[in-house]
Structure formats: C-alpha cells, structure tokens
Design an enzyme around this catalytic site. Structure first.
Site, PDB file in Angstrom:
ATOM      1  N   ARG A  71       1.962  -0.189  -8.147  1.00 15.35           N
ATOM      2  CA  ARG A  71       2.246  -1.361  -8.969  1.00 15.35           C
ATOM      3  C   ARG A  71       1.119  -1.575  -9.971  1.00 15.35           C
ATOM      4  NH1 ARG A  71       1.378  -5.439  -6.577  1.00 15.35           N
ATOM      5  NH2 ARG A  71       0.846  -4.639  -4.529  1.00 15.35           N
ATOM      6  N   TYR A 199       8.294   3.544 -10.442  1.00 18.57           N
ATOM      7  CA  TYR A 199       7.736   3.569  -9.088  1.00 18.57           C
ATOM      8  C   TYR A 199       7.746   2.212  -8.389  1.00 18.57           C
ATOM      9  CZ  TYR A 199       4.865   5.068  -5.201  1.00 18.57           C
ATOM     10  OH  TYR A 199       4.416   5.376  -3.941  1.00 18.57           O
ATOM     11  N   LYS A 208       9.701  -6.751  -5.095  1.00 19.81           N
ATOM     12  CA  LYS A 208       8.714  -7.774  -5.441  1.00 19.81           C
ATOM     13  C   LYS A 208       9.222  -8.686  -6.570  1.00 19.81           C
ATOM     14  CE  LYS A 208       5.952  -6.582  -2.248  1.00 19.81           C
ATOM     15  NZ  LYS A 208       5.766  -5.328  -1.756  1.00 19.81           N
ATOM     16  N   HIS A 228       5.704 -12.648   1.443  1.00 21.12           N
ATOM     17  CA  HIS A 228       5.354 -11.239   1.662  1.00 21.12           C
ATOM     18  C   HIS A 228       5.048 -11.052   3.147  1.00 21.12           C
ATOM     19  CE1 HIS A 228       2.555  -7.686   0.276  1.00 21.12           C
ATOM     20  NE2 HIS A 228       3.775  -7.265   0.534  1.00 21.12           N
ATOM     21  N   SER A 250      -0.798  -5.955   0.575  1.00 19.86           N
ATOM     22  CA  SER A 250      -0.268  -4.603   0.473  1.00 19.86           C
ATOM     23  C   SER A 250      -1.197  -3.592   1.145  1.00 19.86           C
ATOM     24  CB  SER A 250      -0.092  -4.241  -0.991  1.00 19.86           C
ATOM     25  OG  SER A 250       0.763  -5.178  -1.603  1.00 19.86           O
ATOM     26  N   CYS A 252      -2.013  -3.266   4.261  1.00 20.82           N
ATOM     27  CA  CYS A 252      -2.921  -3.844   5.250  1.00 20.82           C
ATOM     28  C   CYS A 252      -2.285  -4.006   6.630  1.00 20.82           C
ATOM     29  CB  CYS A 252      -3.475  -5.175   4.756  1.00 20.82           C
ATOM     30  SG  CYS A 252      -4.600  -4.990   3.365  1.00 20.82           S
ATOM     31  N   ASP A 275       8.394  -6.337   5.095  1.00 20.60           N
ATOM     32  CA  ASP A 275       7.710  -6.642   3.836  1.00 20.60           C
ATOM     33  C   ASP A 275       8.022  -8.027   3.274  1.00 20.60           C
ATOM     34  OD1 ASP A 275       5.839  -5.508   1.908  1.00 20.60           O
ATOM     35  OD2 ASP A 275       7.482  -5.528   0.467  1.00 20.60           O
ATOM     36  N   ARG A 372       4.590   7.188  -0.363  1.00 21.69           N
ATOM     37  CA  ARG A 372       5.437   6.328   0.463  1.00 21.69           C
ATOM     38  C   ARG A 372       6.701   7.028   0.909  1.00 21.69           C
ATOM     39  NH1 ARG A 372       4.287   0.407   0.410  1.00 21.69           N
ATOM     40  NH2 ARG A 372       2.271   0.240  -0.602  1.00 21.69           N
TER      41      ARG A 372
HETATM   42  P1  GTP Z   1       2.850  -2.615   1.855  1.00 22.07           P
HETATM   43  O1  GTP Z   1       4.020  -1.767   2.120  1.00 22.07           O
HETATM   44  O2  GTP Z   1       1.996  -2.122   0.724  1.00 22.07           O
HETATM   45  O3  GTP Z   1       3.186  -4.070   1.656  1.00 22.07           O
HETATM   46  O4  GTP Z   1       1.821  -2.459   3.077  1.00 22.07           O
HETATM   47  P2  GTP Z   1       1.833  -2.760   4.651  1.00 22.07           P
HETATM   48  O5  GTP Z   1       1.131  -4.057   4.883  1.00 22.07           O
HETATM   49  O6  GTP Z   1       3.177  -2.606   5.238  1.00 22.07           O
HETATM   50  O7  GTP Z   1       0.837  -1.633   5.201  1.00 22.07           O
HETATM   51  P3  GTP Z   1       1.003  -0.537   6.360  1.00 22.07           P
HETATM   52  O8  GTP Z   1       1.451  -1.092   7.679  1.00 22.07           O
HETATM   53  O9  GTP Z   1       1.810   0.562   5.846  1.00 22.07           O
HETATM   54  O10 GTP Z   1      -0.510  -0.066   6.559  1.00 22.07           O
HETATM   55  C1  GTP Z   1      -1.271   0.439   5.535  1.00 22.07           C
HETATM   56  C2  GTP Z   1      -2.524   1.124   6.059  1.00 22.07           C
HETATM   57  O11 GTP Z   1      -3.191   0.329   7.036  1.00 22.07           O
HETATM   58  C3  GTP Z   1      -2.209   2.461   6.709  1.00 22.07           C
HETATM   59  O12 GTP Z   1      -3.096   3.431   6.234  1.00 22.07           O
HETATM   60  C4  GTP Z   1      -2.419   2.200   8.175  1.00 22.07           C
HETATM   61  O13 GTP Z   1      -2.832   3.345   8.847  1.00 22.07           O
HETATM   62  C5  GTP Z   1      -3.465   1.089   8.192  1.00 22.07           C
HETATM   63  N1  GTP Z   1      -3.344   0.218   9.380  1.00 22.07           N
HETATM   64  C6  GTP Z   1      -2.249  -0.429   9.801  1.00 22.07           C
HETATM   65  N2  GTP Z   1      -2.485  -1.121  10.954  1.00 22.07           N
HETATM   66  C7  GTP Z   1      -3.784  -0.915  11.243  1.00 22.07           C
HETATM   67  C8  GTP Z   1      -4.644  -1.361  12.307  1.00 22.07           C
HETATM   68  O14 GTP Z   1      -4.256  -2.106  13.207  1.00 22.07           O
HETATM   69  N3  GTP Z   1      -5.936  -0.932  12.273  1.00 22.07           N
HETATM   70  C9  GTP Z   1      -6.405  -0.117  11.281  1.00 22.07           C
HETATM   71  N4  GTP Z   1      -7.680   0.255  11.323  1.00 22.07           N
HETATM   72  N5  GTP Z   1      -5.623   0.336  10.274  1.00 22.07           N
HETATM   73  C10 GTP Z   1      -4.337  -0.055  10.253  1.00 22.07           C
HETATM   74  C1  SPV Z   2       3.349  -3.531  -1.882  1.00 24.24           C
HETATM   75  O1  SPV Z   2       2.594  -3.051  -2.748  1.00 24.24           O
HETATM   76  O2  SPV Z   2       3.113  -4.630  -1.323  1.00 24.24           O
HETATM   77  C2  SPV Z   2       4.547  -2.786  -1.461  1.00 24.24           C
HETATM   78  C3  SPV Z   2       4.913  -1.597  -2.208  1.00 24.24           C
HETATM   79  O3  SPV Z   2       5.215  -3.190  -0.533  1.00 24.24           O
HETATM   80  S1  SPV Z   2       5.709  -1.941  -3.698  1.00 24.24           S
HETATM   81  O4  SPV Z   2       7.151  -1.821  -3.498  1.00 24.24           O
HETATM   82  O5  SPV Z   2       5.271  -0.940  -4.681  1.00 24.24           O
HETATM   83  O6  SPV Z   2       5.403  -3.275  -4.145  1.00 24.24           O
HETATM   84 MN    MN Z   3       4.429  -5.141   0.277  1.00 29.15          MN
END
Ligand code: GTP
Ligand code: SPV
Ligand code: MN
Length: 586
Positions: A71, A199, A208, A228, A250, A252, A275, A372
């Site tokens: 983004r 993308y 979003k 979110h 994002s 996290c 999400d 992704r």
């Molecule tokens: P968006 O799709 O961007 O909104 O992100 P999201 O919040 O769904 O993130 P996601 O769960 O995909 O995690 C993103 C990163 O955080 C990855 O690289 C994971 O490995 C890492 N991660 C997730 N949970 C944990 C955790 O409990 N501990 C640690 N150290 N890393 C974590």
């Molecule tokens: C984020 O960035 O929080 C996502 C991926 O979930 S996107 O669809 O690119 O916004």
């Molecule tokens: Mn997101």
C-alpha cells in the site's frame, strides 16, 4: 442511478475494447485464470502462472510490478469537503479538484483492454449490515482476488435493484507508474477512485478502501464501527465460546491469531475473520461483529506448519476456491511457492520474487517481505459455524496490540471502556513492509486504524467513547504486545500458538475467576494466574514481560501528549483527562 447507467458512463470515460460482467461461477473463474495465464504483463510475466497442483491444489502464482508491492499511504487521500473534516492524519484534497484530476488519468485508460464489472457484497447478502458494491477494473488478477475475498455475483445486483443504492469503486492499473498513482476516497459519494496500482489494499477496493475508509465514515454518521480487526471465537474446555476482536497494525499478527492452534489442552479457536470487522450494537445492547470479507490476503513470510498450521492447510485446500500467491519465491525443483521461514532449510533452487535465480549469499530475502497469499476463508479448517450468521457474533473482549520492542507489557486490561479507548487511541507500533516507507520506526497507530480511518481521528475517538455509552454489556478491553525484545534483540515471548495462554487469562478475567495487579496503565496478570507449563520462561522473565518501566512510560506519555496535540481541539476532554491521570500515577 442504476448500475447499468453508471457502468455506461464509466465505459465512455475509460473506452475499453470490451465490457465483461463478472458472474461469480467457478467455471468462469477458471476461464479468467486461463486468460491471465496467456496474458503478457509489463515486466515479461504472465498474470498467472500455474503451480504444482499435487502440492498446492488449484494454486496460481502472480508477480506484481517491482514498484507495486505494498500500500502507498502517501498517495492515499480522503476527499471530504474540508481539510479539517479529513483531519491531520489523512492526506486531503478538495473533492472536485480530486475528481477532475482522476478523470484525466482515467480518460481512455482502458483502450485495448477489457473492462471487468464486478458486483459484490461486503458481508452476507442477507445481513442488515451488508454493503452492496460494484468495482470496475482492468486487471484480471484483481477480479480473481476479489472473487476469493468478497461475495461476487448476481445476488448483489438483485439487492442493489431492491435498495437502489450501491458503493462504487473505479480502478485501473494505468501504466503502473508510481508517479501517476492515486487512491482517492469520496466518503460522501460512497465512491473510490484508484489508479496506477494493481496490488493489495490499493486495488482490491472491497478491502481497505470500501470496508474501512468509506465504511468508517458511514459508521460515524450512522452509529456503528468499521475496524481493522480479526474476529475469533475462543472455546474453553467446558464448551463455552467467547468471541473476541483483535486489532493489530498491518503485518503485526492478526492472521496468526485468527486461526491460532492453542497449546493449552481443551481450548480451541474458531475463525471468523482476519482483517476487518464491522461492529453494530444489537437489539440486546451487546456489541455484534460481522466480517465483510470471505478471504485472507495474508502475509506469507513467517507462515509455516510450526507457526500457523491451520493457514498452511488452508493454502493447500481448494475445495471452495483456489489459492493465489503473489511475490513469493518459487522452488524450481518442485514448482511450489516458498518464502522465508516456511521451512527450516532454504531450497537449493529458488527463483526470487523478481523472477531471478536466488543467491542466498546476497543477504536479501527470496520472497518479498510483503509477499502474500489470497485464500478463501471457507477453506480454513478452524472456520466458525457462525461465519455467515447475518446478525454477527456477540463480543466479550477486544484486544489491541502493537509491535513494540520495549515499553508495552505482554498484556494489560483496561479499567473500563473509556480507559480502554484511551489506551487504544495511544497505541504505538513499529512500521512494517505492509506499506511503503521506512520500516521499524514507532508511530502512533490508534486502534491499528491510522491508515484506514476515513475522517478526523479525534472524532473517531469521540465516536468510540459514544459507542461505549450506548452498550448495555460492555466488552473488556485488553492491550497486548507479542514483540517485546531482550538486550540481544530476541523476542522474549515465544508468541504464535503460545499466545493462547494470554487468551486463557483474558477469559479468566471475563469470568472473574482471577485477580490482577493494578499498575498505572491497567491490570496485568499475576505470575501464578498464567499457565506457563512447558515454556522455558521463569518468574523473572515473566516479571520483565509485565513490567511497567517508569522512565520508559514517562517518555511514552510525552509522545502521546505530542500526538494528542497534533490532533487539535477536537480531541475529547475525557481522553486528555486519562492522560493527566496516567502521568500523575506514574
Ligand atoms: P495484515 O494482513 O497486513 O493486516 O497483517 P496481520 O496483522 O494479519 O499480520 P500477520 O498475522 O500475517 O503477521 C505478520 C508477521 O508477524 C509475520 O511475519 C508473522 O510471522 C509475525 N507474527 C505473528 N504473530 C506473531 C507472534 O506472536 N510473535 C512474533 N514474534 N511474530 C509474530
Ligand atoms: C494491510 O496492509 O493491513 C493488509 C494488506 O491487510 S492490504 O490489503 O494491502 O491492505
Ligand atoms: Mn490489514
């Protein structure tokens, strides 16, 4: 205006070679994938590439333009009539000015291309909270993604016919030139115009743009919230299910928490969303959540059988829809997608996300850090049976969490709703690769909504406070931090599946079966109340994880103060009062 009239108008502007109304059948999807496989793209890649279907049934691969991988928040605008209504956190442009600029970009942009018309619903079509939408796009990749991520089909057109209104999304990849890329929101017209990116959140407008930026504005006007957030049900050994929301910025940890495989005996997590959540107050005065989406557009790196076995299973399941992979690496020996930390050893013959043979000694990752997958929620083994309930699920707890190496404890419970809103409004998080720009700097990301709130942030806080006063049964609010690091820069808390231990403590709090230690920022767990068996984590380390360091927090208060200051005079007095109280108690 009818959908057909609107589409005719856009066709005159865009001048496509042909118009294709997307129907929403599986056969059609396969046809579009075939079209994408034959279609040459800008950087010598076809839109879709077939992966090994014995290893990943039904899966296809896509490589985006190398300058179109995340983004672009600096090119994203909220176009309300006055700059003050969009607030200091959003980019703003006058709506008329923005429209005429966008019309110039869109003019003739689909010459020689197919214009796809995608009718889709955000939320189950029978839900009173659903939104019926139409996106126009010239990207077949976007069409297939929208298909997995939303409810595409004729049903939506019928609903629009009944209600007479719909949300409009106009999208063209243009020439993918970042200099000519804009993601423009017109909340008062229920309209998004997005140009120059193919993308993620820039192009899949249901995500979003519509479900957060436009919807948050509508929610503000109509008395609900677009967030979110993940939605999960946590089942206890005695068979009770508690529904939680979880807001993390994002990249996290939302997706991981949304389908967590608990390490604790007898606990289960049921997935409803990873999400976005729309929150309404139900007839009984409780907070109810629906997920407007039907898929996961999730971060690939870090996903493995160890960290997230349920996602690995989802990715390999094509019962309802096939899975797409974007900008991962490819293992040439097996024709399978690969990304960092998917397996312990790095395959010998990788092609990196740019399409070049991968050299591990380069020090660069093989998959783009924001690579992704797009997978259907219906393929998820932990899918909740309530996922399509038009009324949503009643919420017992809300979890907010940022990525903080220091300062924030593993978990803290707010004193009450207003205090929880205060904590969430001050949330800081280190930036990630989900958006372009510098990575790893702490920025304030209130409720994980900084990039997604379609109006003034201070009004948004006021709206949150008001929602609380309308609730008869108020969910508990918790803050978590899975990312605290030690002096060597290693994560102290093991995270992932082990986070179930924190969920259990939250449920114990909701059931009033454990006490907690009061600190200046809220309640933290006693060591004795956390089930830590099987973890190599002694009392000292636990104290470190739940410590509120006075000096760190005094610095934090200064940063919050300056963030609050940047929001101007609209900031609710209640929140200023909470900040004064925090400073005093420190
Ligand atoms: P968006 O799709 O961007 O909104 O992100 P999201 O919040 O769904 O993130 P996601 O769960 O995909 O995690 C993103 C990163 O955080 C990855 O690289 C994971 O490995 C890492 N991660 C997730 N949970 C944990 C955790 O409990 N501990 C640690 N150290 N890393 C974590
Ligand atoms: C984020 O960035 O929080 C996502 C991926 O979930 S996107 O669809 O690119 O916004
Ligand atoms: Mn997101």
């Amino acid at each position: 205006m009818s959908v057909h009239d609107w589409v005719d108008d856009q066709a005159r502007l865009l001048q496509p070679e042909r118009i294709y109304w997307v129907d929403g059948t599986r056969e059609e999807m396969q046809q579009l994938i075939e079209i994408g496989m034959a279609q040459e793209k800008i950087n010598n890649n076809n839109t879709f590439y077939k992966l090994n279907h014995r290893e990943f049934p039904g899966a296809y691969y896509h490589r985006s333009h190398p300058q179109d991988v995340a983004r672009t928040e600096h090119l994203t605008y909220v176009c309300l009539p006055s700059r003050e209504d969009a607030g200091p956190v959003n980019n703003w442009m006058d709506p008329d000015e923005a429209k005429s600029m966008m019309l110039k970009l869109f003019e003739g942009s689909m010459r020689g291309r197919t214009m796809y018309v995608i009718p889709f619903s955000m939320g189950h079509p029978d839900s009173p909270y659903a939104k019926h939408c139409v996106q126009i796009t010239d990207s077949v990749y976007v069409v297939v993604n929208m298909w997995i991520m939303t409810r595409v089909g004729r049903e939506t057109l019928k609903k629009i016919g009944e209600t007479g209104s719909f949300v409009k999304g106009l999208h063209s990849i243009g020439d993918l030139n970042p200099q000519r890329r804009y993601i423009m929101h017109f909340p008062q017209d229920d309209l998004v115009m997005s140009f120059g990116s193919g993308y993620g959140g820039n192009a899949l407008l249901g995500k979003k743009c519509i479900s957060l930026r436009l919807a948050s504005y509508q929610g503000y006007r109509q008395g609900w919230l677009a967030e979110h957030m993940i939605i999960v049900g946590v089942e206890t050994p005695d068979g009770e299910i508690y529904y939680f929301l979880g807001a993390f910025p994002s990249a996290c940890g939302k997706t991981n928490l949304a389908m967590l495989e608990p390490v604790l005996e007898g606990y289960r997590v049921w997935t409803l969303g990873d999400d976005i959540a729309w929150l309404n107050i139900g007839p009984d005065g409780r907070l109810y959540a629906i997920n407007p989406e039907t898929g996961f557009f999730g971060v690939a790196p870090g996903t493995s059988y160890k960290t997230n076995p349920n996602m690995m299973q989802t990715l390999k399941n094509d019962r309802f829809f096939p899975t797409l992979f974007t900008n991962t690496a490819i293992d040439r020996d097996n024709n399978t997608p690969w990304w960092e930390d998917m397996t312990e050893t790095v395959p010998a013959n990788l092609i990196d996300w740019l399409g070049e043979p991968y050299d591990p000694s380069s020090g660069k990752p093989a998959a783009h850090p924001n690579s992704r997958f797009t997978a259907s929620i219906y393929n998820c083994p932990t899918l909740s049976s309530e996922v399509d309930n038009p009324a949503g699920v009643p919420i017992s707890g809300i979890i907010f969490g940022g990525r903080r190496s220091t300062t924030m404890p593993l978990v803290v419970e707010s004193r009450d709703w207003a205090h929880g809103v205060f904590l969430a409004s001050t949330m800081g998080s280190e930036t990630t690769t989900a958006a372009t720009g510098k990575v790893g700097v702490v920025r304030r990301d209130p409720m994980a909504m900084r990039p997604f709130c379609g109006y003034h942030m201070a009004e948004y806080f006021r709206h949150w406070l008001q929602m609380g006063s309308r609730l008869k049964d108020v969910p508990r609010i918790f803050m978590v931090n899975w990312f605290r690091k030690d002096e060597q820069g290693r994560f102290i808390w093991p995270g992932f599946r082990e986070n179930s231990r924190v969920l259990k403590w939250m449920i114990d709090r909701i059931r009033s079966s454990v006490d907690a230690r009061e600190t200046p920022i809220g309640y933290v767990p006693y060591y004795e109340d956390m089930v830590l068996e099987g973890l190599n984590l002694d009392r000292n380390t636990f104290e470190k994880l739940t410590e509120i360091d006075r000096d760190e927090w005094l610095r934090e208060v200064e940063e919050i103060d300056s963030f609050y200051g940047s929001l101007g005079s609209r900031l609710p007095g209640e929140l200023k009062g909470e900040l004064v109280r925090l400073r005093e108690s420190l």
